[in-house]
Design a protein around this motif. Structure first.
Motif, PDB file in Angstrom:
ATOM      1  N   VAL A  20      -1.012  -3.289   0.742  1.00 44.92           N
ATOM      2  CA  VAL A  20      -1.817  -2.172   0.252  1.00 44.92           C
ATOM      3  C   VAL A  20      -0.873  -1.137  -0.329  1.00 44.92           C
ATOM      4  O   VAL A  20       0.058  -0.677   0.345  1.00 44.92           O
ATOM      5  N   GLN A  21      -1.096  -0.756  -1.585  1.00 47.58           N
ATOM      6  CA  GLN A  21      -0.293   0.295  -2.196  1.00 47.58           C
ATOM      7  C   GLN A  21      -0.736   1.645  -1.649  1.00 47.58           C
ATOM      8  O   GLN A  21      -1.931   1.889  -1.467  1.00 47.58           O
ATOM      9  N   ILE A  22       0.240   2.519  -1.366  1.00 46.02           N
ATOM     10  CA  ILE A  22      -0.041   3.845  -0.824  1.00 46.02           C
ATOM     11  C   ILE A  22       0.768   4.888  -1.572  1.00 46.02           C
ATOM     12  O   ILE A  22       1.913   4.644  -1.939  1.00 46.02           O
ATOM     13  N   THR A  23       0.148   6.024  -1.823  1.00 47.81           N
ATOM     14  CA  THR A  23       0.840   7.188  -2.371  1.00 47.81           C
ATOM     15  C   THR A  23       0.799   8.281  -1.320  1.00 47.81           C
ATOM     16  O   THR A  23      -0.277   8.629  -0.819  1.00 47.81           O
ATOM     17  N   TYR A  24       1.982   8.781  -0.970  1.00 45.92           N
ATOM     18  CA  TYR A  24       2.072   9.895  -0.030  1.00 45.92           C
ATOM     19  C   TYR A  24       1.982  11.189  -0.824  1.00 45.92           C
ATOM     20  O   TYR A  24       2.908  11.553  -1.539  1.00 45.92           O
ATOM     21  N   TYR A  27     -11.367  -6.066  -0.077  1.00 41.50           N
ATOM     22  CA  TYR A  27     -11.017  -5.342   1.143  1.00 41.50           C
ATOM     23  C   TYR A  27     -11.625  -3.950   1.089  1.00 41.50           C
ATOM     24  O   TYR A  27     -11.900  -3.407   0.022  1.00 41.50           O
ATOM     25  N   ALA A  28     -11.819  -3.367   2.265  1.00 40.15           N
ATOM     26  CA  ALA A  28     -12.270  -1.981   2.389  1.00 40.15           C
ATOM     27  C   ALA A  28     -11.547  -1.353   3.567  1.00 40.15           C
ATOM     28  O   ALA A  28     -11.114  -2.054   4.488  1.00 40.15           O
ATOM     29  N   GLY A  32     -12.070   0.393  -4.983  1.00 41.60           N
ATOM     30  CA  GLY A  32     -11.862   1.106  -6.233  1.00 41.60           C
ATOM     31  C   GLY A  32     -11.535   2.583  -6.083  1.00 41.60           C
ATOM     32  O   GLY A  32     -11.186   3.248  -7.062  1.00 41.60           O
ATOM     33  N   TYR A  33     -11.605   3.150  -4.879  1.00 47.03           N
ATOM     34  CA  TYR A  33     -11.344   4.586  -4.669  1.00 47.03           C
ATOM     35  C   TYR A  33      -9.849   4.866  -4.688  1.00 47.03           C
ATOM     36  O   TYR A  33      -9.077   4.166  -4.032  1.00 47.03           O
ATOM     37  N   ARG A  34      -9.451   5.863  -5.446  1.00 50.03           N
ATOM     38  CA  ARG A  34      -8.031   6.198  -5.561  1.00 50.03           C
ATOM     39  C   ARG A  34      -7.720   7.641  -5.148  1.00 50.03           C
ATOM     40  O   ARG A  34      -6.588   8.087  -5.251  1.00 50.03           O
ATOM     41  N   ALA A  58      -7.608  10.463  13.116  1.00 56.20           N
ATOM     42  CA  ALA A  58      -8.492   9.309  12.934  1.00 56.20           C
ATOM     43  C   ALA A  58      -7.634   8.061  12.792  1.00 56.20           C
ATOM     44  O   ALA A  58      -6.400   8.145  12.770  1.00 56.20           O
ATOM     45  N   GLN A  59      -8.309   6.922  12.691  1.00 52.03           N
ATOM     46  CA  GLN A  59      -7.625   5.647  12.510  1.00 52.03           C
ATOM     47  C   GLN A  59      -8.196   4.924  11.301  1.00 52.03           C
ATOM     48  O   GLN A  59      -9.405   4.945  11.089  1.00 52.03           O
ATOM     49  N   LEU A  60      -7.334   4.295  10.546  1.00 53.98           N
ATOM     50  CA  LEU A  60      -7.742   3.512   9.382  1.00 53.98           C
ATOM     51  C   LEU A  60      -7.619   2.035   9.712  1.00 53.98           C
ATOM     52  O   LEU A  60      -6.547   1.564  10.104  1.00 53.98           O
ATOM     53  N   ILE A  61      -8.727   1.311   9.568  1.00 46.92           N
ATOM     54  CA  ILE A  61      -8.731  -0.138   9.754  1.00 46.92           C
ATOM     55  C   ILE A  61      -9.070  -0.769   8.406  1.00 46.92           C
ATOM     56  O   ILE A  61     -10.078  -0.419   7.792  1.00 46.92           O
ATOM     57  N   VAL A  62      -8.234  -1.651   7.935  1.00 54.85           N
ATOM     58  CA  VAL A  62      -8.456  -2.351   6.666  1.00 54.85           C
ATOM     59  C   VAL A  62      -8.983  -3.744   6.993  1.00 54.85           C
ATOM     60  O   VAL A  62      -8.384  -4.472   7.797  1.00 54.85           O
ATOM     61  N   GLN A  63     -10.128  -4.086   6.381  1.00 57.83           N
ATOM     62  CA  GLN A  63     -10.759  -5.373   6.654  1.00 57.83           C
ATOM     63  C   GLN A  63     -11.188  -6.053   5.361  1.00 57.83           C
ATOM     64  O   GLN A  63     -11.548  -5.388   4.395  1.00 57.83           O
ATOM     65  N   GLN A  64     -11.172  -7.366   5.418  1.00 56.52           N
ATOM     66  CA  GLN A  64     -11.703  -8.149   4.316  1.00 56.52           C
ATOM     67  C   GLN A  64     -13.223  -8.046   4.364  1.00 56.52           C
ATOM     68  O   GLN A  64     -13.820  -8.077   5.444  1.00 56.52           O
TER      69      GLN A  64
END
Length: 163
Positions: free
Chosen positions: A5-9, A57-58, A85-87, A112-118
């Motif tokens: 997953v690409q991330i921008t700080y 994925y979401a 699609g959210y950036r 909070a916690q981020l969970i990435v799922q297919q």
């Protein structure tokens, strides 16, 4: 299973997104700014990150159980959904459910916690009737769940007050 997953700080001074413990399901999200939540108040709290989730994925933002148990802090829309699609910046919609105490969130607090799922993209198939199932039309507490004791169903005309 692992997915890139690409991330921008957006705020490089905040802690990097990471798992607190090996095997954890959720990545810790941190507050980008300090704020106070009065009883019953809610706020969109920025996290200082933006993601590019791959198609299929979401991201699902979940409340932190410790904040909920100790301080009554939860999320209005739990879990929050981040579409592929959210950036924009990931925001957490926090609410203070404590009836008396204001809660202060400090910059860099884990909120909070981020969970990435297919996720599956469905094709809807119109049908005039659905196939039978064991559960059928029941729902909303129809299976009981009160320490093995069935309670009589309330009639639609009964008051909703606790007796």
């Amino acid at each position: 299973m692992s997915v890139s997953v690409q991330i921008t700080y957006l705020d490089p001074e905040l802690p990097a997104l990471s798992y607190a413990q090996p095997g954890d399901a959720g990545l810790d999200l941190h507050a980008r700014e300090r704020l106070a939540l009065a009883p019953g108040e809610r706020a969109l709290v920025p996290t200082g990150i933006a993601l590019a989730l791959p198609e299929g994925y979401a991201g699902f933002v979940h409340p932190r159980s410790g904040l909920a148990a100790r301080h009554g802090i939860s999320m209005v829309n739990a879990p929050g959904t981040i579409d592929a699609g959210y950036r924009g910046e990931v925001l957490v919609n926090l609410i203070n459910l404590d009836p008396r105490e204001t809660f202060v969130i400090e910059r860099a607090d884990r909120i909070a916690q981020l969970i990435v799922q297919q996720v599956a993209h469905v094709t809807l198939v119109p049908s005039s009737s659905l196939p039978d199932s064991v559960r059928g039309h029941t729902g909303h507490g129809a299976s009981g769940g009160f320490a093995g004791h069935e309670r009589p169903a309330a009639s639609p005309l009964q008051s909703k007050s606790i007796r």
